[in-house]
Design a protein around this motif. Structure first.
Motif, PDB file in Angstrom:
ATOM      1  N   GLY A  49       0.777  -1.231   0.000  1.00 17.89           N
ATOM      2  CA  GLY A  49       0.000   0.000   0.000  1.00 17.89           C
ATOM      3  C   GLY A  49       0.808   1.279   0.000  1.00 17.89           C
ATOM      4  N   ARG A  50       2.125   1.184  -0.105  1.00 19.44           N
ATOM      5  CA  ARG A  50       2.930   2.406  -0.154  1.00 19.44           C
ATOM      6  C   ARG A  50       2.856   3.039  -1.544  1.00 19.44           C
ATOM      7  N   LEU A  51       3.224   4.298  -1.602  1.00 21.43           N
ATOM      8  CA  LEU A  51       3.204   5.053  -2.853  1.00 21.43           C
ATOM      9  C   LEU A  51       4.625   5.416  -3.257  1.00 21.43           C
ATOM     10  N   ILE A  52       4.809   5.699  -4.548  1.00 24.88           N
ATOM     11  CA  ILE A  52       6.101   6.160  -5.033  1.00 24.88           C
ATOM     12  C   ILE A  52       5.889   7.446  -5.812  1.00 24.88           C
ATOM     13  N   SER A  53       6.798   8.395  -5.642  1.00 27.34           N
ATOM     14  CA  SER A  53       6.662   9.701  -6.277  1.00 27.34           C
ATOM     15  C   SER A  53       7.391   9.721  -7.615  1.00 27.34           C
ATOM     16  N   VAL A  54       7.223  10.812  -8.332  1.00 28.00           N
ATOM     17  CA  VAL A  54       7.899  10.969  -9.621  1.00 28.00           C
ATOM     18  C   VAL A  54       9.409  11.082  -9.444  1.00 28.00           C
ATOM     19  N   ARG A  55       9.870  11.315  -8.220  1.00 33.30           N
ATOM     20  CA  ARG A  55      11.307  11.378  -7.934  1.00 33.30           C
ATOM     21  C   ARG A  55      11.847  10.039  -7.449  1.00 33.30           C
ATOM     22  N   GLY A  56      10.981   9.056  -7.295  1.00 37.48           N
ATOM     23  CA  GLY A  56      11.424   7.757  -6.811  1.00 37.48           C
ATOM     24  C   GLY A  56      11.436   7.635  -5.302  1.00 37.48           C
ATOM     25  N   ASP A  57      10.779   8.567  -4.598  1.00 35.27           N
ATOM     26  CA  ASP A  57      10.676   8.486  -3.139  1.00 35.27           C
ATOM     27  C   ASP A  57       9.466   7.643  -2.771  1.00 35.27           C
ATOM     28  N   VAL A  58       9.656   6.678  -1.883  1.00 30.29           N
ATOM     29  CA  VAL A  58       8.554   5.852  -1.409  1.00 30.29           C
ATOM     30  C   VAL A  58       8.010   6.469  -0.120  1.00 30.29           C
ATOM     31  N   PHE A  59       6.692   6.584  -0.037  1.00 27.85           N
ATOM     32  CA  PHE A  59       6.083   7.212   1.137  1.00 27.85           C
ATOM     33  C   PHE A  59       4.725   6.576   1.402  1.00 27.85           C
ATOM     34  N   THR A  60       4.175   6.892   2.559  1.00 25.26           N
ATOM     35  CA  THR A  60       2.875   6.353   2.963  1.00 25.26           C
ATOM     36  C   THR A  60       1.862   7.487   3.048  1.00 25.26           C
ATOM     37  N   ALA A  61       0.762   7.341   2.371  1.00 29.07           N
ATOM     38  CA  ALA A  61      -0.309   8.334   2.403  1.00 29.07           C
ATOM     39  C   ALA A  61      -1.605   7.663   1.986  1.00 29.07           C
ATOM     40  N   ASN A  62      -2.682   8.439   2.020  1.00 29.73           N
ATOM     41  CA  ASN A  62      -3.998   7.917   1.688  1.00 29.73           C
ATOM     42  C   ASN A  62      -4.083   7.579   0.202  1.00 29.73           C
ATOM     43  N   LEU A  63      -4.379   6.317  -0.107  1.00 26.12           N
ATOM     44  CA  LEU A  63      -4.421   5.868  -1.495  1.00 26.12           C
ATOM     45  C   LEU A  63      -5.536   6.566  -2.271  1.00 26.12           C
ATOM     46  N   ALA A  64      -6.668   6.795  -1.627  1.00 30.04           N
ATOM     47  CA  ALA A  64      -7.781   7.447  -2.316  1.00 30.04           C
ATOM     48  C   ALA A  64      -7.398   8.865  -2.748  1.00 30.04           C
ATOM     49  N   GLU A  65      -6.653   9.562  -1.916  1.00 27.64           N
ATOM     50  CA  GLU A  65      -6.191  10.906  -2.282  1.00 27.64           C
ATOM     51  C   GLU A  65      -5.239  10.835  -3.465  1.00 27.64           C
ATOM     52  N   ALA A  66      -4.369   9.824  -3.458  1.00 31.16           N
ATOM     53  CA  ALA A  66      -3.410   9.669  -4.554  1.00 31.16           C
ATOM     54  C   ALA A  66      -4.128   9.409  -5.867  1.00 31.16           C
ATOM     55  N   GLU A  67      -5.182   8.621  -5.820  1.00 30.00           N
ATOM     56  CA  GLU A  67      -5.921   8.307  -7.039  1.00 30.00           C
ATOM     57  C   GLU A  67      -6.633   9.522  -7.606  1.00 30.00           C
TER      58      GLU A  67
END
Length: 260
Positions: free
Chosen positions: A120-138
């Motif tokens: 369930g972690r996210l990855i940014s356009v810079r390649g940083d892995v972070f934890t946040a709300n998946l629904a917000e990311a979508e």
């Protein structure tokens, strides 16, 4: 006797200096503890021109403010920065004091690219892995799926960007890129086709296999339409294809001797 008086003066001066320093330190400590220097406000703003999308007052109040200690003089700015960088979506924070009782915090948010791994972690356009709300990311973007061994985030991101370039020549785009624990690459494209590319033998292995697929792809589409499910490019002299009609093996010249 003269020497005794001299040493007595030196001792007295030293004691006087120590008392004076103690009084000055006490005075300074008394001043900096005055209520006027108690932190009255923390101003939060975007580090760049883009407004903050995900970090709001409620999040800051719950996640960052309780970790801040001290007043205008005694607050540890590194600790304040760390408190804000622990807030979901915050990539980087900078902190400045603002006389006489305020702090200014500038935040940079993560720009999400996709999900990382299976937890369930996210990855940014810079390649940083972070934890946040998946629904917000979508809400921000159509998320792709990236995965790989720990520490391979930047490598997987760079390879995804290359896959984007290579497959764009046949008007396809990667939706998922997987780098296995055995260091083998696979890609799922936006037409649903899974492409197995295997391990890298040299600097041209992956591009060569992608080029080989693109060479025959128009013929495959012409004969199989949208029924292609997966293509295995790990054979040195051909490929293996699975469609809704069954499995097919294609070779260039000689029978494939094995996978790599």
């Amino acid at each position: 006797m003269w020497h005794d008086i001299r040493w007595m003066n030196i001792t007295a001066n030293a004691l006087f200096g120590m008392v004076l320093l103690a009084l000055m330190a006490s005075g300074v400590w008394w001043v900096i503890q005055r209520p006027m220097f108690t932190l009255a406000a923390i101003r939060v703003e975007a580090m760049h021109t883009e407004p903050l999308r995900h970090v709001d007052a409620l999040t800051i109040r719950n996640a960052a403010i309780p970790k801040i200690r001290g007043n205008f003089f005694t607050a540890n700015l590194d600790a304040v920065r760390a408190a804000f960088e622990s807030v979901p979506w915050v990539r980087r924070a900078s902190v400045q004091r603002e006389w006489p009782n305020k702090l200014t915090v500038r935040l940079e948010e993560h720009a999400v690219l996709g999900t990382w791994g299976e937890d369930g972690r996210l990855i940014s356009v810079r390649g940083d892995v972070f934890t946040a709300n998946l629904a917000e990311a979508e809400e921000d973007a159509e998320l792709i799926s990236l995965s790989g061994p720990d520490g391979s985030e930047k490598e997987v991101l760079a390879q995804y960007q290359l896959f984007q370039q290579w497959f764009s020549r046949i008007h396809l785009a990667p939706e998922a890129v997987r780098y296995s624990n055995r260091y083998a690459w696979s890609v799922r494209l936006n037409n649903g086709m899974q492409v197995e590319l295997g391990r890298v033998q040299d600097g041209t292995t992956l591009e060569s296999r992608v080029n080989q697929l693109m060479t025959v792809y128009p013929q495959l589409i012409a004969s199989l339409q949208d029924s292609i499910q997966s293509v295995d490019m790990r054979y040195p002299n051909g490929l293996a294809l699975k469609s809704s009609h069954g499995a097919i093996g294609l070779k260039k010249q000689t029978k494939a001797s094995g996978k790599t």
